[in-house]
Design a protein around this motif. Sequence first.
Motif, PDB file in Angstrom:
ATOM      1  N   LEU A 146      40.688  44.638  40.812  1.00 14.59           N
ATOM      2  CA  LEU A 146      40.250  45.878  40.173  1.00 14.59           C
ATOM      3  C   LEU A 146      39.598  45.589  38.824  1.00 14.59           C
ATOM      4  O   LEU A 146      38.604  46.233  38.458  1.00 14.59           O
ATOM      5  CB  LEU A 146      41.431  46.844  40.006  1.00 14.59           C
ATOM      6  N   ALA A 147      40.140  44.628  38.085  1.00 15.31           N
ATOM      7  CA  ALA A 147      39.543  44.241  36.800  1.00 15.31           C
ATOM      8  C   ALA A 147      38.149  43.656  37.019  1.00 15.31           C
ATOM      9  O   ALA A 147      37.203  43.972  36.282  1.00 15.31           O
ATOM     10  CB  ALA A 147      40.441  43.251  36.066  1.00 15.31           C
ATOM     11  N   ARG A 148      38.019  42.810  38.044  1.00 17.54           N
ATOM     12  CA  ARG A 148      36.699  42.238  38.347  1.00 17.54           C
ATOM     13  C   ARG A 148      35.718  43.331  38.778  1.00 17.54           C
ATOM     14  O   ARG A 148      34.553  43.311  38.401  1.00 17.54           O
ATOM     15  CB  ARG A 148      36.809  41.164  39.430  1.00 17.54           C
ATOM     16  N   LEU A 149      36.211  44.295  39.560  1.00 13.58           N
ATOM     17  CA  LEU A 149      35.363  45.399  39.995  1.00 13.58           C
ATOM     18  C   LEU A 149      34.871  46.192  38.791  1.00 13.58           C
ATOM     19  O   LEU A 149      33.695  46.569  38.728  1.00 13.58           O
ATOM     20  CB  LEU A 149      36.120  46.308  40.969  1.00 13.58           C
ATOM     21  N   ALA A 150      35.743  46.430  37.837  1.00 17.68           N
ATOM     22  CA  ALA A 150      35.360  47.185  36.640  1.00 17.68           C
ATOM     23  C   ALA A 150      34.277  46.462  35.846  1.00 17.68           C
ATOM     24  O   ALA A 150      33.431  47.095  35.212  1.00 17.68           O
ATOM     25  CB  ALA A 150      36.584  47.428  35.762  1.00 17.68           C
ATOM     26  N   GLN A 151      34.292  45.137  35.888  1.00 16.05           N
ATOM     27  CA  GLN A 151      33.325  44.332  35.135  1.00 16.05           C
ATOM     28  C   GLN A 151      32.052  44.027  35.919  1.00 16.05           C
ATOM     29  O   GLN A 151      31.052  43.623  35.335  1.00 16.05           O
ATOM     30  CB  GLN A 151      33.974  43.014  34.696  1.00 16.05           C
ATOM     31  N   ALA A 152      32.115  44.197  37.226  1.00 14.92           N
ATOM     32  CA  ALA A 152      30.966  43.844  38.073  1.00 14.92           C
ATOM     33  C   ALA A 152      29.776  44.732  37.731  1.00 14.92           C
ATOM     34  O   ALA A 152      29.917  45.945  37.589  1.00 14.92           O
ATOM     35  CB  ALA A 152      31.334  43.990  39.542  1.00 14.92           C
ATOM     36  N   ASN A 153      28.608  44.100  37.612  1.00 14.37           N
ATOM     37  CA  ASN A 153      27.433  44.889  37.260  1.00 14.37           C
ATOM     38  C   ASN A 153      26.231  44.625  38.166  1.00 14.37           C
ATOM     39  O   ASN A 153      25.150  45.119  37.910  1.00 14.37           O
ATOM     40  CB  ASN A 153      27.053  44.688  35.789  1.00 14.37           C
ATOM     41  N   SER A 154      26.426  43.858  39.206  1.00 13.62           N
ATOM     42  CA  SER A 154      25.350  43.687  40.193  1.00 13.62           C
ATOM     43  C   SER A 154      25.852  44.220  41.535  1.00 13.62           C
ATOM     44  O   SER A 154      27.059  44.225  41.802  1.00 13.62           O
ATOM     45  CB  SER A 154      24.965  42.218  40.330  1.00 13.62           C
ATOM     46  N   ALA A 155      24.916  44.645  42.344  1.00 10.18           N
ATOM     47  CA  ALA A 155      25.289  45.177  43.662  1.00 10.18           C
ATOM     48  C   ALA A 155      26.056  44.138  44.474  1.00 10.18           C
ATOM     49  O   ALA A 155      27.034  44.473  45.150  1.00 10.18           O
ATOM     50  CB  ALA A 155      24.041  45.631  44.416  1.00 10.18           C
ATOM     51  N   THR A 156      25.655  42.884  44.377  1.00  8.12           N
ATOM     52  CA  THR A 156      26.322  41.815  45.124  1.00  8.12           C
ATOM     53  C   THR A 156      27.764  41.639  44.657  1.00  8.12           C
ATOM     54  O   THR A 156      28.679  41.531  45.477  1.00  8.12           O
ATOM     55  CB  THR A 156      25.545  40.490  44.967  1.00  8.12           C
ATOM     56  N   ALA A 157      27.970  41.627  43.345  1.00  7.27           N
ATOM     57  CA  ALA A 157      29.323  41.456  42.805  1.00  7.27           C
ATOM     58  C   ALA A 157      30.204  42.661  43.131  1.00  7.27           C
ATOM     59  O   ALA A 157      31.378  42.509  43.476  1.00  7.27           O
ATOM     60  CB  ALA A 157      29.265  41.231  41.293  1.00  7.27           C
ATOM     61  N   GLN A 212      43.869  55.036  43.104  1.00  7.65           N
ATOM     62  CA  GLN A 212      44.695  55.093  44.301  1.00  7.65           C
ATOM     63  C   GLN A 212      45.354  53.771  44.664  1.00  7.65           C
ATOM     64  O   GLN A 212      46.483  53.765  45.154  1.00  7.65           O
ATOM     65  CB  GLN A 212      43.887  55.609  45.486  1.00  7.65           C
ATOM     66  N   PHE A 213      44.676  52.633  44.458  1.00  9.30           N
ATOM     67  CA  PHE A 213      45.250  51.360  44.885  1.00  9.30           C
ATOM     68  C   PHE A 213      46.566  51.077  44.167  1.00  9.30           C
ATOM     69  O   PHE A 213      47.584  50.822  44.810  1.00  9.30           O
ATOM     70  CB  PHE A 213      44.256  50.222  44.697  1.00  9.30           C
ATOM     71  N   PRO A 214      46.614  51.147  42.829  1.00 10.17           N
ATOM     72  CA  PRO A 214      47.897  50.895  42.157  1.00 10.17           C
ATOM     73  C   PRO A 214      48.980  51.909  42.550  1.00 10.17           C
ATOM     74  O   PRO A 214      50.141  51.541  42.739  1.00 10.17           O
ATOM     75  CB  PRO A 214      47.552  51.003  40.668  1.00 10.17           C
TER      76      PRO A 214
END
Length: 117
Positions: free
Chosen positions: A40-51, A98-100
């Motif tokens: 979830l932390a990585r998702l929050a930081q992701a800024n490209s469509a691929t990431a 929802q996940f947490p």
Amino acid sequence: MNWGSDVIDWSRVSELHEEVGDDALGEVLELFSSEVAEGLARLAQANSATAIAAEFHFLKGAALNLGLDEVAQICAKGEENARNGVMTEAQRLAVTEQFPASCQELSSQWRDRIGAN
């Protein structure tokens, strides 16, 4: 949002319990919760469509392993949207909430719900 017990596929949790045993399931859930928090932390930081798609894909797999079908559906939609260049903010917000909550419900109820010792 109110998530009921239908958010969790308890038959999948029961299968997981059968695979790893009573003592190990609690440890498995803790490990998944930690990995989910990192995802979830990585998702929050992701800024490209691929990431973004990659993180949704990772979280979808974790959700399916835990029997969190509704969370997996949100992740699948987020992954699809990211791959198609469509906004993913609604899915990011939903999965972050929802996940947490689902992991907490799972951790606190699994023994009672599947009849474990």
